[in-house]
Design a protein around this motif. Structure first.
Motif, short mmCIF file in Angstrom:
data_model
loop_
_atom_site.label_atom_id
_atom_site.label_comp_id
_atom_site.label_asym_id
_atom_site.label_seq_id
_atom_site.Cartn_x
_atom_site.Cartn_y
_atom_site.Cartn_z
N SER A 1 3.14 -0.55 -11.77
CA SER A 1 4.35 0.05 -11.46
C SER A 1 5.12 -0.91 -10.54
O SER A 1 6.50 -1.05 -10.67
CB SER A 1 4.34 1.68 -11.17
OG SER A 1 3.58 2.11 -12.43
N ARG A 2 4.60 -1.23 -9.50
CA ARG A 2 5.22 -1.74 -8.49
C ARG A 2 5.73 -3.07 -8.90
O ARG A 2 6.81 -3.75 -8.60
CB ARG A 2 4.26 -2.16 -7.19
CG ARG A 2 4.58 -2.83 -6.16
CD ARG A 2 3.80 -2.84 -5.06
NE ARG A 2 2.56 -3.81 -5.26
CZ ARG A 2 1.24 -3.09 -5.30
NH1 ARG A 2 1.11 -1.64 -5.18
NH2 ARG A 2 0.29 -3.97 -5.52
N SER A 3 5.00 -4.07 -9.66
CA SER A 3 5.48 -5.16 -10.23
C SER A 3 6.53 -5.17 -11.38
O SER A 3 7.62 -5.78 -11.16
CB SER A 3 4.34 -5.84 -10.98
OG SER A 3 3.17 -6.00 -10.25
N LEU A 4 6.69 -3.91 -12.00
CA LEU A 4 7.68 -3.69 -12.88
C LEU A 4 9.13 -3.46 -12.07
O LEU A 4 10.23 -4.02 -12.39
CB LEU A 4 7.41 -2.55 -13.61
CG LEU A 4 8.76 -2.09 -14.80
CD1 LEU A 4 9.10 -3.26 -15.60
CD2 LEU A 4 8.17 -0.92 -15.83
N LEU A 5 8.92 -2.57 -10.98
CA LEU A 5 10.08 -2.12 -10.03
C LEU A 5 10.60 -3.46 -9.55
O LEU A 5 11.84 -3.74 -9.26
CB LEU A 5 9.59 -1.44 -8.95
CG LEU A 5 10.50 -0.96 -8.12
CD1 LEU A 5 11.91 -0.31 -8.67
CD2 LEU A 5 9.94 -0.15 -6.89
N LEU A 6 9.60 -4.48 -8.98
CA LEU A 6 9.94 -5.65 -8.25
C LEU A 6 10.99 -6.49 -9.25
O LEU A 6 12.12 -7.14 -9.17
CB LEU A 6 8.92 -6.51 -7.81
CG LEU A 6 8.11 -5.99 -6.69
CD1 LEU A 6 7.05 -6.83 -6.37
CD2 LEU A 6 9.09 -5.80 -5.52
N LYS A 7 10.27 -6.63 -10.59
CA LYS A 7 11.18 -7.52 -11.63
C LYS A 7 12.64 -6.72 -11.95
O LYS A 7 13.63 -7.36 -12.27
CB LYS A 7 10.16 -7.35 -13.02
CG LYS A 7 10.84 -7.97 -14.12
CD LYS A 7 9.77 -8.05 -15.17
CE LYS A 7 10.31 -8.92 -16.55
NZ LYS A 7 11.83 -8.14 -17.05
N LEU A 8 12.65 -5.38 -12.15
CA LEU A 8 13.86 -4.70 -12.52
C LEU A 8 14.84 -4.90 -11.27
O LEU A 8 16.22 -5.08 -11.54
CB LEU A 8 13.60 -3.07 -12.63
CG LEU A 8 12.57 -2.85 -13.60
CD1 LEU A 8 12.23 -1.30 -13.69
CD2 LEU A 8 13.59 -3.17 -15.03
N ALA A 9 14.40 -4.85 -9.98
CA ALA A 9 15.23 -4.98 -8.83
C ALA A 9 15.69 -6.63 -8.75
O ALA A 9 17.07 -6.80 -8.58
CB ALA A 9 14.45 -4.82 -7.73
N ARG B 1 0.89 -1.23 0.06
CA ARG B 1 0.10 0.09 0.00
C ARG B 1 0.83 1.11 0.03
O ARG B 1 0.31 2.37 -0.53
CB ARG B 1 -0.95 -0.07 1.24
CG ARG B 1 -1.98 -1.02 1.25
CD ARG B 1 -2.75 -1.07 2.38
NE ARG B 1 -4.14 -1.97 2.32
CZ ARG B 1 -4.94 -2.24 3.10
NH1 ARG B 1 -5.11 -1.16 4.09
NH2 ARG B 1 -6.08 -2.99 2.91
N ARG B 2 2.16 1.22 0.31
CA ARG B 2 3.05 2.51 0.23
C ARG B 2 3.40 2.63 -0.98
O ARG B 2 3.98 3.69 -1.20
CB ARG B 2 4.16 2.06 1.48
CG ARG B 2 3.82 1.91 2.88
CD ARG B 2 5.04 1.68 4.01
NE ARG B 2 4.63 1.28 5.01
CZ ARG B 2 5.34 0.93 5.90
NH1 ARG B 2 6.71 0.95 5.70
NH2 ARG B 2 5.07 0.95 7.18
N PHE B 3 3.37 1.72 -1.92
CA PHE B 3 3.83 1.69 -3.21
C PHE B 3 2.71 1.66 -4.30
O PHE B 3 2.44 0.51 -4.81
CB PHE B 3 5.04 0.71 -3.41
CG PHE B 3 5.94 0.71 -2.46
CD1 PHE B 3 7.38 1.60 -2.50
CD2 PHE B 3 6.02 0.17 -1.30
CE1 PHE B 3 8.33 1.85 -1.57
CE2 PHE B 3 7.23 0.51 -0.29
CZ PHE B 3 8.25 1.21 -0.55
N PRO B 4 1.74 2.33 -4.35
CA PRO B 4 0.86 2.23 -5.13
C PRO B 4 0.87 2.16 -6.45
O PRO B 4 1.89 2.54 -7.11
CB PRO B 4 -0.23 3.51 -5.06
CG PRO B 4 0.97 4.86 -4.45
CD PRO B 4 1.98 4.10 -3.62
N GLY B 5 -0.16 1.67 -7.36
CA GLY B 5 0.03 1.20 -8.71
C GLY B 5 0.45 -0.21 -8.92
O GLY B 5 1.86 -0.38 -8.97
N GLU B 6 -0.07 -1.11 -9.09
CA GLU B 6 -0.01 -2.52 -9.34
C GLU B 6 1.17 -2.79 -10.31
O GLU B 6 2.01 -3.50 -10.39
CB GLU B 6 -1.07 -3.33 -9.42
CG GLU B 6 -0.86 -4.86 -9.32
CD GLU B 6 -1.92 -5.67 -9.41
OE1 GLU B 6 -1.68 -7.03 -9.56
OE2 GLU B 6 -3.00 -5.32 -9.51
#
Length: 284
Positions: free
Chosen positions: A237-245, A230-235
């Motif tokens: 965008s959040r999923s892409l960030l997790l993948k990049l990391a 919930r602190r990182f809204p936008g499913e």
């Protein structure tokens, strides 16, 4: 070449100086960052492993003292590491997400950063003060004893490097990074008079641990985001960030693992030569 060919055995004095430097920083104005404190604690623990204690329990007692302080400060350092991990990932993949999303996620990580409280500060001042006096009374070891302790650390790090190459799991990379960082800090104790080849070696090992550390921080960032979606809204965008990391972490692990193994192999070969007993003189 022995590990420290030009060094006098000034290890107790060096330990005492680090304690006095820490006291100056803690008692001075402003807030000392968690990272700086834990870095100094790790330095003390690495140098203590070089000292030839008469009993193993003596080393454990000294090590546990500084380790307990480091663990107490771990949450503060983790908070800083998450912010740094996101900033580094953004610098490489800034086009992958809108600037507004990067800014929003960075702001989410900055909120709630813990500070170094007065109780912990007082405990650190107490223990650094006592340790500075304690180390001043220790007898100085000779260079042979220092070399033997350093060779032991090299053997442990090389063993962990081979294990990590065979089983490249995150836990193995974390252990490898700890072993190599200990070697770097031990080399740094002899920085002023260490030959140039040793300085270059320490610098190469530092690059390896930096890569492994960045990978670990990215994994921690992913775990933090997964725990607090919930602190990182936008499913999307959040999923892409997790993948990049995740992808970046695995790449850095491979880079750090190979670099560490290459340098440790050189160091192990050198210390193995110094560990060998002298050849017997021919008779007659």
């Amino acid at each position: 070449m022995v590990p420290f060919p030009h060094q006098t055995a000034a290890l107790p004095a060096a330990l005492g100086r680090e304690c006095l430097n820490a006291l100056e920083e803690l008692q001075g104005p402003g807030e000392m960052a968690h990272y700086a404190i834990r870095k100094r604690l790790k330095l003390l623990r690495a140098w203590l492993r070089l000292y030839p204690f008469p009993r193993a329990s003596d080393l454990r007692e000294e090590n546990n003292l500084w380790k307990s302080h480091g663990q107490a400060l771990a949450k503060g350092r983790e908070h800083e590491a998450l912010q740094e991990a996101l900033a580094k990932l953004r610098s490489r993949r800034h086009d992958s997400l809108p600037s507004a999303v990067w800014d929003r996620y960075a702001a989410a990580l900055k909120s709630g950063a813990p500070a170094l409280g007065d109780p912990r500060r007082k405990l650190l001042i107490r223990d650094f003060t006592a340790a500075a006096a304690r180390y001043a009374s220790w007898p100085e070891p000779n260079t042979t004893q220092l070399g033997e302790r350093f060779s032991l650390a090299v053997r442990k790090a090389w063993k962990q490097a081979r294990k990590t190459c065979e089983t490249p799991e995150p836990e193995a990379h974390h252990e490898l990074r700890k072993r190599v960082k200990t070697l770097i800090l031990q080399l740094r104790q002899h920085h002023d008079e260490t030959p140039g080849s040793d300085f270059r070696l320490a610098r190469s090992l530092k690059k390896a641990t930096d890569a492994l550390g960045d990978a670990q921080d990215l994994d921690a960032l992913n775990a933090h985001i997964a725990r607090h979606p919930r602190r990182f809204p936008g499913e999307a965008s959040r999923s892409l960030l997790l993948k990049l990391a995740h992808e970046r972490a695995r790449l850095l692990e491979k880079k750090g693992r190979k670099a560490a193994a290459k340098q440790l192999k050189k160091l192990r070969r050198r210390t193995r030569r110094t560990d060998a007993p002298p050849a017997a003189k021919p008779q007659g």
